[in-house]
Design a protein around this motif. Sequence first.
Motif, mmCIF file in Angstrom:
data_model
loop_
_atom_site.group_PDB
_atom_site.id
_atom_site.type_symbol
_atom_site.label_atom_id
_atom_site.label_comp_id
_atom_site.label_asym_id
_atom_site.label_seq_id
_atom_site.Cartn_x
_atom_site.Cartn_y
_atom_site.Cartn_z
ATOM 1 N N ASN A 31 0.825 -1.214 0.000
ATOM 2 C CA ASN A 31 0.000 0.000 0.000
ATOM 3 C C ASN A 31 0.854 1.257 0.000
ATOM 4 O O ASN A 31 0.497 2.259 -0.599
ATOM 5 N N ARG A 245 -5.496 -0.521 -9.520
ATOM 6 C CA ARG A 245 -5.426 -0.213 -8.090
ATOM 7 C C ARG A 245 -5.073 1.274 -7.888
ATOM 8 O O ARG A 245 -5.568 1.917 -6.983
ATOM 9 N N ILE A 252 -7.589 2.946 -0.449
ATOM 10 C CA ILE A 252 -6.486 2.916 0.529
ATOM 11 C C ILE A 252 -6.427 4.254 1.284
ATOM 12 O O ILE A 252 -6.347 4.276 2.515
ATOM 13 N N VAL A 286 1.238 4.234 6.750
ATOM 14 C CA VAL A 286 0.796 3.512 5.552
ATOM 15 C C VAL A 286 1.471 2.146 5.521
ATOM 16 O O VAL A 286 2.700 2.045 5.570
#
Length: 367
Positions: A31, A245, A252, A286
């Motif tokens: 991520n 993504r 996210i 993150v």
Amino acid sequence: MSRLDTLRGPVPPRDHNARTIAALAANPGCNRRAVMDAAGIDKDQTARHLGYPVTVGQSVFAITRARAFEEQVKANGCAQLLTLLRDKLELSLPEVAYDDVENVGGDRNLRHSRTKTLLRQAAEARGGGTLFDHPMLRLNIAGKSVYLEPALIAFQLKGRFHVVEIKSFAVIDGQADAGQVAAAARQSAVYVHALRELFADLGLDPGLISHDVILVCPENFANAPTATLVDVRQQLTVLKRQLSRLTRIDTITNELPMGLTFDLMPDEDGAPTRSRDELLKAVSEVEARYAPECLASCEMAFFCRDEARSCGSTDALGRTVRDQLGGLESVATVLGLADGTLLAGQDQAEIASQLRLVRQFRLEATA
Ligand code: SF4
């Protein structure tokens, strides 16, 4: 201001290129990288400010060698390459048209238009062999157009186009360094994907672009080239997943604390004014998925490796070991299950019994 702009701070986003796009596919589960790349954050500067500078990419010597080998293979209208394709791959190329797209000048838009025109003509003519030198491709990455300047040739064979990737790492006795081949396959997959997008834009069948790319490398310890077909279907699947993504990055960023930023707050001379600890806290918010492969493809690698080690993550041991450990995430859990100080849950029973067995073998071997 979007979440990505807040994350990056008041500096222009970093541009992507074929290498950085290919690197997206090197660690699809991370991520941290996905967010930093989607926001166009300067990972190199971030890593430096955190105290973990890393150099990703080729040395000047390697770049010079790569350029010289490419020039050699493409000299005289790709004469050496054509001989190779005829001999090694048994391709029948009775007549070959050679087009150097760079003839229209250095302007990227012009070269992109010329590439489109030539490929359309070749696809519609459906016949003959055609080589395109210095094509210019374009790809949309998270809403931004990125130009890709492959040092390769799109090659038409029986109505299908093959990407030709020229690399300067050696193939010795039919074997090449697996890491370098994997990196070349990932980069070629970016070009195949960009060519398929271009064909779709032109209303042509993207299936005309083959998933088999032609990898050209020096053979043994001489500079004579050799060619191998490399199937990049798997790399294409991962790349497409990563690109989609990036366009859905809000799934996210929505999980991140409001106002989170990696802004280095540069002074008038561009030097970061933000404290290292503050940045460290922000970056650690993150989730990362460190793997040793990161060392070859991501500027954050030394930082993430240290982080993975200090929290005892099995990620630091590499994907193969992590998979063999049945997905156990911490080294402490692995050791606890192995020596029996930790009780195995229902889903850990099998890996726990294997770990105990391995520990038994080790104790006997070292007794
Ligand atoms: S180095 Fe860190 S940020 Fe980069 S891909 Fe690996 S885990 Fe993600």
